[in-house]
Each structure stands twice: as C-alpha cells, then as structure tokens.
Design an enzyme around this catalytic site. Structure first.
Site, mmCIF file in Angstrom:
data_model
loop_
_atom_site.group_PDB
_atom_site.id
_atom_site.type_symbol
_atom_site.label_atom_id
_atom_site.label_comp_id
_atom_site.label_asym_id
_atom_site.label_seq_id
_atom_site.Cartn_x
_atom_site.Cartn_y
_atom_site.Cartn_z
ATOM 1 N N CYS A 1 0.513 -1.190 -0.105
ATOM 2 C CA CYS A 1 0.217 -0.146 0.389
ATOM 3 C C CYS A 1 0.805 1.115 0.044
ATOM 4 O O CYS A 1 1.223 1.702 -1.020
ATOM 5 C CB CYS A 1 -1.399 0.005 0.810
ATOM 6 S SG CYS A 1 -2.122 0.643 1.254
ATOM 7 N N ARG B 1 -12.231 6.406 -1.065
ATOM 8 C CA ARG B 1 -11.762 4.817 -0.790
ATOM 9 C C ARG B 1 -11.694 4.068 -0.827
ATOM 10 O O ARG B 1 -13.497 3.321 -1.313
ATOM 11 C CB ARG B 1 -10.642 5.400 0.668
ATOM 12 C CG ARG B 1 -11.053 6.621 1.449
ATOM 13 C CD ARG B 1 -10.019 5.951 2.905
ATOM 14 N NE ARG B 1 -9.112 5.503 2.592
ATOM 15 C CZ ARG B 1 -8.365 5.900 3.184
ATOM 16 N NH1 ARG B 1 -7.567 7.106 2.675
ATOM 17 N NH2 ARG B 1 -6.909 5.081 2.943
ATOM 18 N N HIS C 1 -3.601 -5.752 2.676
ATOM 19 C CA HIS C 1 -3.379 -6.167 4.466
ATOM 20 C C HIS C 1 -3.739 -7.372 4.782
ATOM 21 O O HIS C 1 -4.441 -7.792 3.803
ATOM 22 C CB HIS C 1 -3.479 -5.229 4.827
ATOM 23 C CG HIS C 1 -3.116 -3.661 4.240
ATOM 24 N ND1 HIS C 1 -2.513 -3.251 4.856
ATOM 25 C CD2 HIS C 1 -3.925 -2.149 3.753
ATOM 26 C CE1 HIS C 1 -1.824 -1.738 4.108
ATOM 27 N NE2 HIS C 1 -3.341 -1.105 3.741
HETATM 28 N N1 GLN Z 1 -2.335 6.275 2.889
HETATM 29 C C1 GLN Z 1 -2.360 5.727 1.338
HETATM 30 C C2 GLN Z 1 -3.315 5.742 0.510
HETATM 31 O O1 GLN Z 1 -4.542 6.445 1.097
HETATM 32 C C3 GLN Z 1 -2.439 4.737 2.015
HETATM 33 C C4 GLN Z 1 -2.941 4.199 2.711
HETATM 34 C C5 GLN Z 1 -2.277 2.623 2.661
HETATM 35 O O2 GLN Z 1 -1.652 1.961 3.474
HETATM 36 N N2 GLN Z 1 -3.249 1.395 3.858
HETATM 37 O O3 GLN Z 1 -3.782 5.455 -0.216
#
Ligand code: GLN
Length: 236
Positions: A97, A132, A196
């Site tokens: 990520c 998101r 994750h």
């Molecule tokens: N901050 C980054 C995003 O929102 C990565 C998020 C993460 O590592 N879970 O895309």
C-alpha cells in the site's frame, strides 16, 4: 552437520509504516523460515538510518497514513541508490500500500499534495476525489494460477508502468485503480500490493516464494529442494 542458513530482513520504516498489522508479514517469514531450518533475523531501518543493500536479503515496507508517508518520503530519497542496487541485484522486497506507492514516481494524497516516491519502479499514484477503496479483495495470478485473498483500504489509485506485471487480476474488489482489473505489481523480485491482512499470513505461498528466492540469491551454490517441499497449506 547440516549447514546453517541465515537471512536478514530490513523492515523499512517499521516504526512509522505498519497499517493493519503489516508487521505480521515479518512474523510469517520467520515462522516459515524456522520450518525450513533458516535463521530469519529482522531489523527496523527507519529515518536517518542507513540501508545498505548488501546487508539484506529481504526488505519489507508496510502501508501507512498520508502524514507518515509525507515524512518517510523525504528520508526515503536518501536511500534511493541503495534500494535501487538492492532491487537490481535481485533482492526480495515486499511493499504494501503506502510502501508500494513510495517505490513509484509519486503519490497524490487525499488533500491533493504530491508526495514524491523514489521512482525505482515505474508506477505512479493519483488521487480519488472523496473516495477510498475499502473491503475484501481476491485476485488470481496469471502465471502461477494462485489465488490470493486480502483486505484493501486506499485512497490512491495506482497505474503500473515499464517492466511491471500485476500480482494478480482482480476477481473481487478494486485493486490498483478500480479500472484496469490489475492488483499490485511484480518487478524482478519485488512484490507490491494493496493487500493488508497481513498478506503473507493469508497467502502463505507468497512467503514461501520470497524465502526460496532469497535463499537462492544468498547461497547460489546450494540445493534447496528440501526447503521447497515445505508445506504451507495451513490456513488461519
Ligand atoms: N495513505 C495511502 C492511501 O490512502 C496508503 C494507505 C495504506 O497504506 N493503507 O492510499
């Protein structure tokens, strides 16, 4: 007497980039390492600390929030040459990520700020507006036929480039950008992903691939067919 094998992991910014227990990836590498009779040692390499490519066999770079990413981004530039050397010499790197984003050219955060990556891989990450990608994800790797499961939560949308092939084709969820059906990136021995979970606990086979590749690189004259037989079929 059987030979002793040791592999060294650099946990890049492990104190700052560790979303959803990405640290678990290191525990899984140690767990299967032990089953294979390998000593797996890990060390956090964070701000103002040297990353020397020759010292490590595997690097793990977890995910992170925008704030942490902006701090890490600055320091990461100072490690660029050694990271490049590590990748060019077939070092194994697992980037999740936010870590994935920072290996590429740049990441546009939720506020629209451009956070520079180190550009050792050709991808770049754009912003989504007020959205998101969150939820369970399932992908299939075309080359191996392996199916991987994970959980994604990212604002950024990533577009891969030169020399990168996807970790898998999306069967459920969003993946890199929700549009081209690709998730993650593989480049040499670098595995990048939005998963994750942590990814290696839910997809043990990837831990095995990484350990075997790292062993063969560190000990090129040895035979690892015994280690290759190790059973990783248990599920948690
Ligand atoms: N901050 C980054 C995003 O929102 C990565 C998020 C993460 O590592 N879970 O895309």
């Amino acid at each position: 007497m059987t030979k002793e094998y040791t592999l060294h992991i650099a946990h890049l910014y492990g104190d700052l980039m560790n979303t959803y227990g990405d640290l678990g990836n290191i525990l899984v590498l140690k767990y299967y390492g032990k089953k294979m009779g390998i000593n797996v040692e890990s060390q956090v390499v964070s701000l103002d600390e040297d990353f020397k490519s020759d010292d490590y066999d595997i690097a793990v770079f977890g995910g992170g929030q925008d704030f942490e990413q902006s701090i890490v981004s600055k320091d990461f530039q100072t490690k660029k040459d050694e990271i490049k050397k590590f990748i060019d010499s077939d070092g194994c790197l697992l980037a999740i990520c936010g870590g994935y984003q920072l290996l590429g050219k740049y990441y546009i955060d939720a506020e629209g700020n451009k956070i520079p990556g180190i550009g050792v891989l050709d991808h770049y990450t754009e912003q989504q507006h007020d959205n998101r990608f969150i939820g369970d994800i399932k992908i299939k790797n075309k080359e191996t036929g392996e199916v991987y499961h994970g959980f994604e939560n990212h604002q950024g949308v990533t577009y891969t480039g030169n020399g990168e092939r996807p970790l898998g084709d999306v069967e459920q969820g969003y993946g890199n950008n929700g549009a081209d059906n690709a998730e993650g990136a593989i480049f040499k021995n670098v595995y990048c992903t939005y998963f994750h979970g942590p990814i290696l606990a839910r997809n043990n086979i990837i831990a095995k691939h990484i350990l075997i590749k790292a062993l063969k690189r560190r000990y090129p004259n040895d035979d690892f067919s015994e280690q290759e037989q190790i059973d990783v079929s248990e599920s948690y």
